[in-house]
Write an enzyme that holds these catalytic residues in place. Structure first.
Site, PDB file in Angstrom:
ATOM      1  N   LYS A  71      33.887  34.488  30.385  1.00  0.00           N
ATOM      2  CA  LYS A  71      33.243  35.786  30.508  1.00  0.00           C
ATOM      3  C   LYS A  71      33.082  36.446  29.139  1.00  0.00           C
ATOM      4  O   LYS A  71      31.982  36.874  28.762  1.00  0.00           O
ATOM      5  CB  LYS A  71      34.086  36.681  31.429  1.00  0.00           C
ATOM      6  CG  LYS A  71      33.449  38.018  31.714  1.00  0.00           C
ATOM      7  CD  LYS A  71      34.389  38.890  32.535  1.00  0.00           C
ATOM      8  CE  LYS A  71      34.506  38.344  33.949  1.00  0.00           C
ATOM      9  NZ  LYS A  71      35.850  38.469  34.495  1.00  0.00           N
ATOM     10  N   ARG A 116      39.280  43.023  32.724  1.00  0.00           N
ATOM     11  CA  ARG A 116      39.091  41.815  33.537  1.00  0.00           C
ATOM     12  C   ARG A 116      39.704  40.599  32.863  1.00  0.00           C
ATOM     13  O   ARG A 116      39.742  40.529  31.647  1.00  0.00           O
ATOM     14  CB  ARG A 116      37.599  41.524  33.723  1.00  0.00           C
ATOM     15  CG  ARG A 116      36.841  42.525  34.541  1.00  0.00           C
ATOM     16  CD  ARG A 116      35.357  42.197  34.465  1.00  0.00           C
ATOM     17  NE  ARG A 116      34.535  43.357  34.730  1.00  0.00           N
ATOM     18  CZ  ARG A 116      33.934  43.596  35.911  1.00  0.00           C
ATOM     19  NH1 ARG A 116      34.078  42.732  36.902  1.00  0.00           N
ATOM     20  NH2 ARG A 116      33.207  44.664  36.081  1.00  0.00           N
ATOM     21  N   GLY A 125      38.273  34.744  41.643  1.00  0.00           N
ATOM     22  CA  GLY A 125      39.130  35.489  42.569  1.00  0.00           C
ATOM     23  C   GLY A 125      40.608  35.263  42.398  1.00  0.00           C
ATOM     24  O   GLY A 125      41.418  35.784  43.153  1.00  0.00           O
TER      25      GLY A 125
END
Lengths: 900, 900
Positions: free
Chosen positions: B50, B120, B129
């Site tokens: 990410k 995050r 998840g």
């Protein structure tokens, strides 16, 4: 002098040999006689033991009838050419025979003065009685007349002639032996003769004629008259006899290479049966059964060598010779002493006296019992004939097993009723019992000697086995429960004896026609596997002074340390007494089988969860601790390697419905639940199942309890000033991570326990290398493990893919067909399993310098395997207590061999 | 602008880190925003997927909310220091937050213009998840007021605030989630609100107060007000979440290294829930389930990301966006195309529109179905975005298994009643039957689809298994009879399903509360092990053009040849259709199980002597010959490796008393005799018993018959002009002498047969290397053997000492505890077993140059093992027909990997 050799060659004995099979270049035949010989004692491989020693004796000036030896190379060439002679051999043989005629001053085929010869086999390694011999060769219708004239003894001449035809007919021409015997029998009947010796010259002459007719009838051709044709036939027969069935079997059993081949010795005949001044005998330079330094042997007057062997007339002891022929006796003892000093070993000699003249026919190293071997070795050192190192090499480690167990009295003539596997050596006498309780009862309460006879034993029989003198089982192999436990106990065992049918419920067993009831006496020979009826007398082992002497020399010579596999203080004591320098394998599971313990072990296995399991383990802890206390105390100061629990848990559970019923009552649990557990623990291949470190990893509480028992025992003793060296061994490791996890538990328990006792102990945590993967990744394992012990039993199973319990279906065939050179569970397979061992050591030491490495499989007590262990640089071998002396000696042999 | 960062530091967040854990030297935090970024896409290991992609997008000028990424190194250091921050990290974080305040033009903790951030996780490998996220961080009693003023939307601000407290309270402070839910539930009840969205601003304000009280009650301290304290807590929580249970399990299941660590991305918040011009959504640059080149995705107006995931409101398909916000749609598709072209792969993106402004929150490589992967790979080549080689690497060999079997329709909602082992992949629907005869009857005569349900299968069930759509067994593991046979047939199988109780005699099975009777429909998923009630719709596999395209590229790229394990002409046909280039393993024993044959096989086994055995074998000959004729014909021109009889003979005999009764009648022999034979053939460890070449050596007539069948079939076809390439394979060889003896028989039969047919055939005789010893002495074996095929199933069993049938008791524990990285029967153990394979190849090729080497264990179809086979220089791999395409692709991957 007319000679068969001067006659023109009428036919080739064999088709021309291919050019690669020429005898012309190499010396094919070595002569001896007239005071000198072509060969010498060092040429045993080429001339066979007999030929080489005849040559040496000739050179030494010992009286030997002249002759010659065809080399073993010729035998091998003969086979390589498809059973044909190489080109040139015949010419060499004719030429040497002419030389022999000159030395013997007789002619081969000369009707006036015939040369007769013997033709004998002889390989580099003695194979007594395995191959063929022809005597009196050279006789025919004409030469027999010359012999009569020369000896003035027609009976002697015809007797020699008929013996020759019979022997030659049987061995060379392959006419059935019994057909000759039938004719002889009829002849004796006709003349009312009791023995052959009662037949007159005329009767023997008739016999000769009838024998010759028999040959013609059976073979369609006349008995060969030409002496050289007789000779080539006899040489061929000796060559062929190298590969007869009994010779091949003998070689297989004694692991003698088939490639050696036999030499053929052709020697001029001398006769011990030429009257009252002729005789023949055998003698030893010392007593081969005790080793005592006394001249030993026996002889027969007016007899041929075969009469001594045949046992029809009883030979006289050699002492009589001194009285009968004192000069001869002196000459003989002088030669005997000279040969012994020359060859520097006990000599086994054959001699013949022909009309007062002594001839030596053979000398060889004398076979001896273990007892004699030890005595002779030490005596020879005292007599300064050999060095200590040579003496050590004179004692065969495999043989001294005899000295460590009772043996059957060699004089006994027992009735053998069955034969099983020689599962654990020694002999035992006792009353038959069919269950362990009865064995304990009789042995302990009535002090009876008992033999425990079972279909097969199980862990529950342990105490009965300990109480018995010996164990006999109808089923199971060399590594069945009975066999392994018996060897560990040093107790005689005959296992897998399929000749017997055990009817436990009827309290008897059957062996052929014999029925043996409870309390009947039987005797077992665990060294041969024989089962005998009644009380056969035994000879008890004695560790003589010279045996101790040899072992102490061995200790000074060897580099390898020798430890023992021992599971109890008693075993440990035996091991120390036999000279063990530590315990290399203490199998903790054997401690789980005691009568008080097994129920607790079962409780542990049947536990529903970890806490119930811990509760049961807590009950086992005091037992385990007690065991270790005992062992550490006996071994004080010496290292003790303790293997954590190894076998699959189902081994501890009852298998038969009856046992399950009984155990469920004992433990107060539902029998169906017990049965379900037994079923759930069933494994298709238990050898490759949930065992070894896999147990302690999935049930860490087992490892914890065992570590606690070890360290509590060690700390208690250490606190009292006893030196304790525990080495904890994790079994069946295949991956470094397994080791790491198990070691973590042990170190943690050790830390806590030492803190509790306020004691600092030196200890090691190491592993068995017994899974092939462990050898392959030994470098990674050695980063964690502080020692390696090669478990070559399991390593052999997994490297070959052989289950020891199941090899009975193919291993015998493999050995018979020589697909494998030896049972790999007995002798370490150096090419295969050994390569992994070597790899494991190299990788292990690369990762951890000076890593301590040993072996604890059964190979640790087997001499050729011990030699291997020495060569690959192990630190120690570990074996059954009763094999410790063997290992000490074998380790010394290995060191000496390396020095060379 | 008031900032929390400018406040004096009141306390250290962590104790001082040891000097080896300094963050000061390495760059610990990478910023992105204002059109440029410190990081880039290539830094996934350091920044997580990410963080790296956010940096890259920023550099590309794509609109991304500014933020920063704390490196994975910091996570690892955090753990190395015992869950503490390294020295300097806090200072760097404060500094970067100040920079962020500047770029975002907001203050962290500024009550007027508050900067809110998301925190995050993100590791190098996506773990969807698995780890934790905190949104809206920076809100407190003061800043919420600023948000109200700024947004003029109190409801929005309080909703954000209460969500933040709930999320932070749960994830960081570890207050039970359900306690927040209870308060929320009561609140909804109080105001009669159906959903959260129905709660007013005031109600939410009350909720905030009650949530804060809950935290104080549960933790004893106030909810943190200081934004920087909030931030450090959240970063810690993300670090910790790397090691939560579900993340660890996910990594284990997906073999992701635990050492990667997670990065932490702190990014300024944007809101998709700020009214009708705000929205949030996810999109893919292409359809991830078909691979079609259409923009794909969905969105929700006035919503936060979590609402899309939560599934309370139904999102709209992306096509609607075009109508609703056509400009935005254009901007988004343009970005999507740009990112796809830039990253050269399908993109999975998250976006948010805050009051009309588009922000990209994430882009990553899109996960796709096997079908899509294949389509996208070929399309990208057509579009010249990637090379063929890159395209090949885009298709995961393990994944394409999906394309080769029917699968459960993803839209179906089946009722799962039990779960067993996923023994053979694919899905199957059919009527339940409980015995093989019934299966054959219904399938062949009534053309019904049936599922064979058995306690466990045995060789007698073969025809029933062949007739069934799928097989379900209650017992047995991944390598049970059912599993192995089913995989060979490419047939769906769920094995060892202990959730079911099979009552064969009552014609039903039980699964929990469900009772399934004969002829009821069930559906099996052999890929997951699920058993479902009724007829669940399936999707049939299709070998699309692009799949063929990819495989043909693979064929041009790979060096390894790919063969198949096939025992029947049918299997051989499937294998050829899937592109097999020969048969690497034809197991002749599978031919012995046919209904007509088994009685003859049993007759052979029960034969009293060699001649009776020969008579039975003569009856088997025509069957075997017919099999080989069929296979040779299908494979014409391609090599066929035929393994001689391998399993222990007892596998062919009936085991239960009932079966014994039946078979004894069938064969007309006494049942006791049969039972005795079964007992006498019983083995303790059949894996290590009388099997493989040991059979053919002890019973040479078996090898003779098999060789005769092979060569008669080959000669007949050759005579008719069909090219035949037989390779005879001798199993379980451990010693060269075993091979020599078996080969002699085969060569002799071949010679005679070829002479009889007047045909000259090229053939090879080789061996399986499956016993560790064979690898160790491979040089000696290669002097005789003309090819090697590594039987890595057995080699793994013996190298580890693991019985495949028994590992259920410890392997699951070993995998869970990561004692082993993977099941060695699935992925070849390269360190251990692989070392022996490598050694075997080196030694084999040293003795015989260019020795042909392959693998025929189940590893031959597993991608990582195929890579190993390539690296060690094998010539081919052989696998189940249904895995041939996988192997072709994996072999190409291996070749490409090597090129790099």
């Amino acid at each position: 002098m007319k000679s068969a050799l001067r006659r023109p060659k009428t036919r080739r004995l064999a088709a021309p040999a291919p050019s690669n099979g020429r005898a012309g270049k190499a010396k094919a035949i070595y002569a001896f006689g007239g005071g000198k010989a072509d060969g010498r004692a060092g040429m045993k491989t080429l001339l066979g033991g007999k030929g080489a020693n005849l040559a040496e004796m000739t050179n030494l000036g010992v009286p030997v009838p002249p002759g010659m030896t065809i080399t073993t190379e010729m035998c091998n060439t003969y086979y390589a050419l498809g059973e044909r002679w190489p080109h040139g051999l015949e010419a060499q043989l004719r030429q040497k025979m002419r030389w022999l005629e000159g030395v013997a001053k007789k002619g081969f085929g000369d009707p006036k003065n015939p040369l007769l010869v013997s033709v004998r086999s002889g390989s580099a390694v003695s194979m007594p009685g395995m191959m063929d011999t022809i005597l009196n060769l050279g006789l025919n219708a004409q030469t027999v007349q010359g012999l009569i004239v020369k000896t003035e003894n027609p009976r002697f001449a015809y007797d020699a002639y008929r013996r020759f035809i019979q022997m030659y007919g049987d061995v060379v021409l392959e006419v059935e032996h019994k057909q000759f015997e039938e004719i002889l029998g009829k002849k004796k009947l006709k003349y009312g003769a009791k023995t052959d010796a009662d037949l007159s010259a005329d009767a023997l002459k008739e016999l000769v004629a009838e024998y010759r007719q028999l040959v013609k009838r059976a073979k369609g051709t006349d008995f060969p008259e030409d002496p050289f044709e007789q000779l080539t036939g006899a040489v061929n027969a000796v060559f062929r006899s190298w590969n007869n069935e009994r010779a091949k079997i003998y070689r297989r059993l004694n692991t003698i290479p088939h490639s050696l081949g036999t030499a053929v010795t052709v020697q001029s005949m001398v006769f011990g049966n030429m009257g009252s001044t002729s005789l023949t005998g055998v003698c030893f330079s010392r007593d081969p059964s005790t080793g005592e330094n006394v001249f030993y042997g026996e002889y027969l007057v007016n007899a041929q060598g075969e009469d001594v062997v045949a046992g029809i007339r009883t030979p006289k002891p050699i002492a009589e010779l001194k009285r009968e022929f004192s000069k001869l006796y002196q000459q003989l003892t002088k030669i005997s002493q000279r040969l012994e000093r020359y060859f520097k070993d006990i000599q086994d000699m054959e001699f013949t006296v022909e009309e007062g003249t002594l001839y030596m026919l053979q000398t060889r190293t004398g076979k001896r019992t273990a007892r004699a071997a030890v005595a002779i070795a030490t005596d020879f050192v005292k007599e300064k004939l050999i060095t200590r190192e040579q003496a050590l090499l004179r004692v065969d480690p495999a043989q001294i097993d005899q000295l460590l167990h009772p043996t059957i009295d060699p004089k006994a003539k027992p009735r053998v009723i069955a034969k099983g596997l020689p599962a654990s050596p020694g002999a035992a006498v006792g009353k038959v019992v069919f269950n362990a309780h009865r064995a304990v009862e009789l042995a302990e309460e009535a002090s009876e000697r008992v033999i425990l006879v079972r279909e097969e034993t199980s862990p529950e029989d342990i105490e009965g086995m300990a109480a018995a003198q010996g164990i006999l089982t109808a089923r199971g192999g060399m590594t069945s429960h009975a066999a392994v436990v018996a060897r560990g106990m040093g107790k005689c065992c005959v296992a897998g004896c399929s000749d017997i049918i055990v009817r436990e419920e009827e309290n008897h067993f059957e062996a052929g026609e014999a029925t043996v009831k409870e309390l009947d006496y039987i005797t077992l020979n665990g060294t041969t596997g024989e089962v005998m009826l009644g009380e056969v007398p035994l000879v008890q082992p004695s560790l003589t002074g010279s045996f101790k002497q040899v072992l102490s020399w061995a200790d000074q010579t060897r580099r390898l340390r020798v430890r023992a596999n021992a599971d109890t203080p008693q075993d440990a004591k035996v091991a120390r007494d036999f000279g063990a320098e530590g315990i290399g394998l203490c199998r903790t599971e054997h401690m789980f089988f005691g009568e008080e313990r097994l129920p607790v072990v079962r409780e542990m296995i049947l536990a529903k969860d970890a806490s119930a399991r811990k509760a049961a383990l807590a009950k086992l802890l005091p037992f385990q601790k007690q065991d270790f206390l005992g062992i550490f105390e006996v071994m004080k100061g010496l290292p003790v390697t303790i293997r954590l629990l190894d076998p699959p848990l189902h081994e501890f559970l009852p298998n038969t419905p009856e046992d399950q019923e009984r155990v469920s009552k004992q433990l107060g649990i539902d029998v169906r639940q017990l049965r379900e557990t037994v079923n759930s623990l069933h494994e298709f291949n238990p050898m490759l199942g949930h065992r070894g470190c896999r147990l302690g990893i999935t049930y860490p509480e087992i490892n914890e309890m065992q570590a606690q028992a070890i360290f509590e025992a060690a700390c208690e003793l250490a606190r009292d000033g006893v030196k304790v060296v525990p080495e904890v061994m994790i079994p069946l490791v295949g991956h470094p991570q397994e080791f790491r996890i198990a070691k973590r538990t042990i170190d943690e328990v050790a830390r806590q326990t030492m803190a509790r006792y306020k004691v600092a102990l030196q200890y090691l945590v190491g592993t068995m290398i017994e899974v092939p993967r462990a050898a392959v990744v030994a470098d990674a394992i050695a980063q964690e493990a502080e020692f390696f012990s090669f478990g070559t039993n399991d390593l052999t199973q997994m490297t070959f893919g052989f289950s020891r319990d199941d090899i009975g279906k193919f291993l015998p065939h493999y050995l018979k067909e020589r697909i494998l050179p030896a049972d790999p569970f007995v002798k370490l397979d150096q090419d295969g399993v050994g390569s992994l061992v070597r790899l494991g050591i190299e990788k292990g030491r690369a990762a951890r310098k000076g890593l301590k490495v040993g072996i604890c499989g059964e190979h640790g007590g087997e001499p050729s395997s011990i030699d291997f262990c020495h060569r690959v640089g192990m630190d120690y071998v570990s074996c059954s207590p009763y094999r410790v002396p063997i290992a000490r000696l074998a380790a010394a042999h290995a060191a000496l061999r390396e020095k060379k």
